[in-house]
Write a protein that holds these residues in place. Structure first.
Motif, PDB file in Angstrom:
ATOM      1  N   GLU A  24       4.362  13.717   7.107  1.00  0.00           N
ATOM      2  CA  GLU A  24       4.802  12.912   5.545  1.00  0.00           C
ATOM      3  C   GLU A  24       5.821  13.085   5.185  1.00  0.00           C
ATOM      4  OE1 GLU A  24       0.101  11.617   4.937  1.00  0.00           O
ATOM      5  OE2 GLU A  24       1.319  12.095   2.822  1.00  0.00           O
TER       6      GLU A  24
ATOM      7  N   ASN B 282       7.785   7.203  15.193  1.00  0.00           N
ATOM      8  CA  ASN B 282       6.367   7.752  15.905  1.00  0.00           C
ATOM      9  C   ASN B 282       6.151   9.596  15.914  1.00  0.00           C
ATOM     10  OD1 ASN B 282       3.747   6.831  15.904  1.00  0.00           O
ATOM     11  ND2 ASN B 282       4.425   5.124  15.440  1.00  0.00           N
TER      12      ASN B 282
ATOM     13  N   PHE C 243      -4.844  20.251  11.793  1.00  0.00           N
ATOM     14  CA  PHE C 243      -4.578  18.105  11.611  1.00  0.00           C
ATOM     15  C   PHE C 243      -4.226  17.862  10.330  1.00  0.00           C
ATOM     16  CE2 PHE C 243      -5.073  13.865  11.070  1.00  0.00           C
ATOM     17  CZ  PHE C 243      -4.818  13.515  11.950  1.00  0.00           C
TER      18      PHE C 243
ATOM     19  N   ARG D  65      -0.553  16.792   9.258  1.00  0.00           N
ATOM     20  CA  ARG D  65      -0.611  14.739   8.903  1.00  0.00           C
ATOM     21  C   ARG D  65      -0.071  15.441   8.000  1.00  0.00           C
ATOM     22  NH1 ARG D  65      -2.298  10.632   6.749  1.00  0.00           N
ATOM     23  NH2 ARG D  65      -3.858  10.897   4.622  1.00  0.00           N
ATOM     24  N   ARG D  66       0.514  16.229   6.196  1.00  0.00           N
ATOM     25  CA  ARG D  66       0.972  16.614   5.605  1.00  0.00           C
ATOM     26  C   ARG D  66       2.510  16.855   5.947  1.00  0.00           C
ATOM     27  NH1 ARG D  66      -3.178  17.754   2.267  1.00  0.00           N
ATOM     28  NH2 ARG D  66      -4.071  19.299   3.478  1.00  0.00           N
TER      29      ARG D  66
ATOM     30  N   ARG E 132       1.589   6.579   3.275  1.00  0.00           N
ATOM     31  CA  ARG E 132       2.469   7.836   2.521  1.00  0.00           C
ATOM     32  C   ARG E 132       1.341   8.305   1.476  1.00  0.00           C
ATOM     33  NH1 ARG E 132       6.894   6.917   5.633  1.00  0.00           N
ATOM     34  NH2 ARG E 132       6.140   7.285   7.587  1.00  0.00           N
TER      35      ARG E 132
ATOM     36  N   LEU F 101      -4.872   4.756  17.717  1.00  0.00           N
ATOM     37  CA  LEU F 101      -4.890   4.731  16.110  1.00  0.00           C
ATOM     38  C   LEU F 101      -3.345   5.550  15.451  1.00  0.00           C
ATOM     39  CD1 LEU F 101      -7.642   3.850  15.637  1.00  0.00           C
ATOM     40  CD2 LEU F 101      -8.823   6.393  15.318  1.00  0.00           C
ATOM     41  N   THR F 102      -2.847   4.670  13.971  1.00  0.00           N
ATOM     42  CA  THR F 102      -1.882   5.458  13.611  1.00  0.00           C
ATOM     43  C   THR F 102      -1.972   6.369  12.379  1.00  0.00           C
ATOM     44  OG1 THR F 102      -0.400   4.528  14.904  1.00  0.00           O
ATOM     45  CG2 THR F 102       0.669   4.941  13.301  1.00  0.00           C
TER      46      THR F 102
ATOM     47  N   GLY G 286       8.870  11.663   6.981  1.00  0.00           N
ATOM     48  CA  GLY G 286       8.763  11.021   7.481  1.00  0.00           C
ATOM     49  C   GLY G 286       8.384  10.068   8.592  1.00  0.00           C
ATOM     50  N   TYR G 287       7.731  11.083   9.063  1.00  0.00           N
ATOM     51  CA  TYR G 287       6.936  10.594  10.947  1.00  0.00           C
ATOM     52  C   TYR G 287       5.395  10.129  10.219  1.00  0.00           C
ATOM     53  CZ  TYR G 287      11.555  11.987  13.383  1.00  0.00           C
ATOM     54  OH  TYR G 287      12.618  12.163  13.036  1.00  0.00           O
ATOM     55  N   ASP G 288       5.259   9.043  11.297  1.00  0.00           N
ATOM     56  CA  ASP G 288       3.201   8.561  11.909  1.00  0.00           C
ATOM     57  C   ASP G 288       3.507   9.469  12.657  1.00  0.00           C
ATOM     58  OD1 ASP G 288       3.568   7.129   9.054  1.00  0.00           O
ATOM     59  OD2 ASP G 288       3.637   5.125  10.309  1.00  0.00           O
ATOM     60  N   LEU G 289       1.656   9.366  12.351  1.00  0.00           N
ATOM     61  CA  LEU G 289       1.123  10.323  13.729  1.00  0.00           C
ATOM     62  C   LEU G 289       0.399   9.970  14.458  1.00  0.00           C
ATOM     63  CD1 LEU G 289       1.991  12.780  13.530  1.00  0.00           C
ATOM     64  CD2 LEU G 289       0.032  13.615  11.945  1.00  0.00           C
ATOM     65  N   THR G 290       0.373   9.355  15.506  1.00  0.00           N
ATOM     66  CA  THR G 290      -0.145   8.636  16.408  1.00  0.00           C
ATOM     67  C   THR G 290      -1.407   8.795  17.490  1.00  0.00           C
ATOM     68  OG1 THR G 290       1.128   6.291  16.084  1.00  0.00           O
ATOM     69  CG2 THR G 290      -0.545   6.404  17.761  1.00  0.00           C
ATOM     70  N   PHE G 291      -3.084   8.496  17.735  1.00  0.00           N
ATOM     71  CA  PHE G 291      -3.246   9.570  18.311  1.00  0.00           C
ATOM     72  C   PHE G 291      -2.869   8.629  19.447  1.00  0.00           C
ATOM     73  CE2 PHE G 291      -5.172  11.396  14.958  1.00  0.00           C
ATOM     74  CZ  PHE G 291      -5.809  12.323  15.731  1.00  0.00           C
ATOM     75  N   ILE G 292      -2.506   9.251  20.873  1.00  0.00           N
ATOM     76  CA  ILE G 292      -2.190   8.353  22.595  1.00  0.00           C
ATOM     77  C   ILE G 292      -3.533   9.902  23.284  1.00  0.00           C
ATOM     78  CG2 ILE G 292      -0.251   7.734  22.414  1.00  0.00           C
ATOM     79  CD1 ILE G 292       1.183  10.157  23.516  1.00  0.00           C
TER      80      ILE G 292
END
Lengths: 327, 327
Positions: free
Chosen positions: B87, B61, B79, B83-84, A98, A93-94, B90-96
DNA sequence: TGCTAGATTGTAATCGTTTTCTGTCATTGT
DNA sequence: ACAATGACAGAAAACGATTACAATCTAGCA
């Protein structure tokens, strides 16, 4: 980093053979395949996701668009369920989208990273953009909002509110007030259900009984309730937008000497843990997040695997009343 | 999908030129560059993330490893902050990190998708695996757990518990009990702080005053408190593992006719919204999630941008007591 | 005018996979 | 014993970007 090439060299075969062996393509001889797999494991091989995505346009990644409301118990619970489900199915899940995204950008962003699908939670914010995404070739499921002709899963806010009204009606309440949450489809649906049930049951609803409120804002909720209590013809039961509001309001009322449920009945929403551990236990409505998550992924997977035959549908998941002691 | 190639054809130049123009490499002529950018925009070009990642090994990412505890307010708040911050940068967050991951797999999984960095929250579960990841070449920051020689950000649980003890001491309490959360570093640190402050203040702590409890479990917390109340020498103040527990316990106590704070003082933890909207307002300790998130990303970005000169450090973020009415 | 330096632009290799197509064997039927 | 068939393996072309290197062009200068 170990590449297919390294394994190929180590095994004395071609890259293509390794790729096929590892992917279980039936082509290869059995013991050679086993040998390759074994070697790959020993060498600690993991396929490069970017390369694979580039070639196949599949990323095993699902985007999720969430407003910043993770702190609301309903949404964090829903997220947990979504995540568990995605894990089970082998997707990551990503979080995308923005804050300043608009229009096409949701779509382009998803396309850009070859997302296999997108889940949009509470798509109240940019109808045009969301629709563009949802009607695109990228499988999309919308949660808690309904658009025509696209996949949607909603907890049936209208039906649940009807259930709630009938429930308190059965407990003898005829003067029922409602405090709404933020403006939006959820609040609209609930209000519609509220009116529908009241009409059907022949319950009169003075305009003063319907108040605009806020989700997760016990202060606002308390103020609203106190206003309601000042009415010459005061309600005997108040429906709150969520458990947080109800619990907070209950505490304030209690401190003011107003007893729940003797002086006023209270109903929450969400069926949170909190609602069940306080005294008196809150009567509330539990939304089945696990079911919602399952529905979401079942539609998403169908759209991913059978893009041609997939037919969008609107699913509603019905929750149930949790009887507490506040009615 | 629009490719570099399409733009190149449309503009009558080579792919390389387009790539350079779009990336602002100074090489190109000004008005040609402008023309290319303009055309790209008109054609709706978005770079393919997979291709770019494959070539540059950068994904924009960041992976996040979270236990399933999003429903706890502290973690959902944290979280949101993370996330804020991501953002903004400029990075996305991926649950791994699938549930059954262990040992090297965290690392391999991160490597596999070319993650630029990983954030591990509450890494209490697989020390060896986490260490392997954290000491690898992938920038990693651990939140709320401390390991030697790797980047860590923790809310200073020891210091905060000391603060809390001193606070209630100043309010005259000399018989202070503590209910812990789940076993783990957080609970250990808090207990250490508790003992430290008690020793320094000359407060005696009978063994019965220290109870093992659970986070976010008001039932357990209430039971513990009731046990404490049965003691011949009962405490005058109880420190709860979090606000949820405290609020729930408070309600139950109230129903049993035990008054807070008259009969027993109560302190929560987390400074949640809930703690401030109930009556009486809970005395609690607020963890500064925004600061934590900022520290996390400042370290992460440093590790990403200057991999050679980056020196791991341990940062603690200190929160503050929120005075309520329960002490 | 002719030459060189500097500014642009193009060519082509590369990142790690997947996959089509072709080629080599061994097996089978006649 | 020979052709046809099928099983398997390898060569090579993608996927869409970046970038080192070579090539071209312009302008400045003698």
């Amino acid at each position: 980093m170990v590449r297919l090439k390294d394994i190929a060299e180590a095994c004395g075969v071609s890259i293509a053979t390794v790729s096929r062996a590892l992917n279980g393509l039936t082509n290869e001889g059995k013991e050679r395949t086993a040998f390759i797999c074994q070697t790959a494991k020993e060498m600690g091989y993991y396929p490069n996701a970017a390369a694979r995505t580039l070639k196949t346009s599949k990323s095993n990644n699902i985007g999720i668009i969430y407003e910043d409301m993770m702190t609301h118990v309903y949404f964090s619970t829903l997220f947990d369920s979504l995540r568990r489900e995605s894990e089970k199915l082998g997707y990551d899940l990503t979080f995308i989208g923005r804050g300043d995204f608009t229009g096409q950008q949701y779509y382009e962003n998803a396309r850009q990273r070859c997302l296999d699908g997108v889940i949009v939670v509470q798509a109240d914010f940019d109808a045009a953009g969301i629709m563009h995404l949802a009607t695109s070739s990228i499988p999309t499921v919308i949660v808690d909002h309904t658009y025509e002709g696209v996949d949607c899963v909603t907890s049936d806010n209208r039906a649940s509110m009807e259930q709630i009204v009938r429930h308190v009606y059965l407990h003898g309440h005829r003067k029922i007030a409602i405090i709404q949450g933020q403006k939006g489809m959820v609040s609209r649906e609930r209000l519609a259900g509220f009116y529908k049930a009241c009409v059907e049951l022949g319950v009169r609803v003075p305009v003063e009984y319907v108040r605009e409120g806020l989700f997760q804002n016990a202060v606002a909720c308390t103020e609203d309730i106190l206003e309601l209590m000042k009415l010459p013809d005061r309600p005997t039961c108040v429906l709150c937008p969520d458990d947080g509001s109800a619990v907070g309001a209950m505490a304030r009322l209690h401190a003011k000497g107003i007893k729940v449920p003797e002086d006023i009945a209270l109903v929450g929403y969400d069926g949170t843990l909190m609602s069940q551990i306080i005294t008196p236990r809150l009567t509330t409505f539990s939304q089945d997040c696990t079911r919602i998550a399952q529905e979401v992924f079942s539609m998403l997977i169908d759209a991913i695997e059978y893009p041609d035959t997939h037919i969008p549908k609107q699913v509603t998941v019905v929750g149930k009343i949790i009887e507490g002691e506040t009615v």
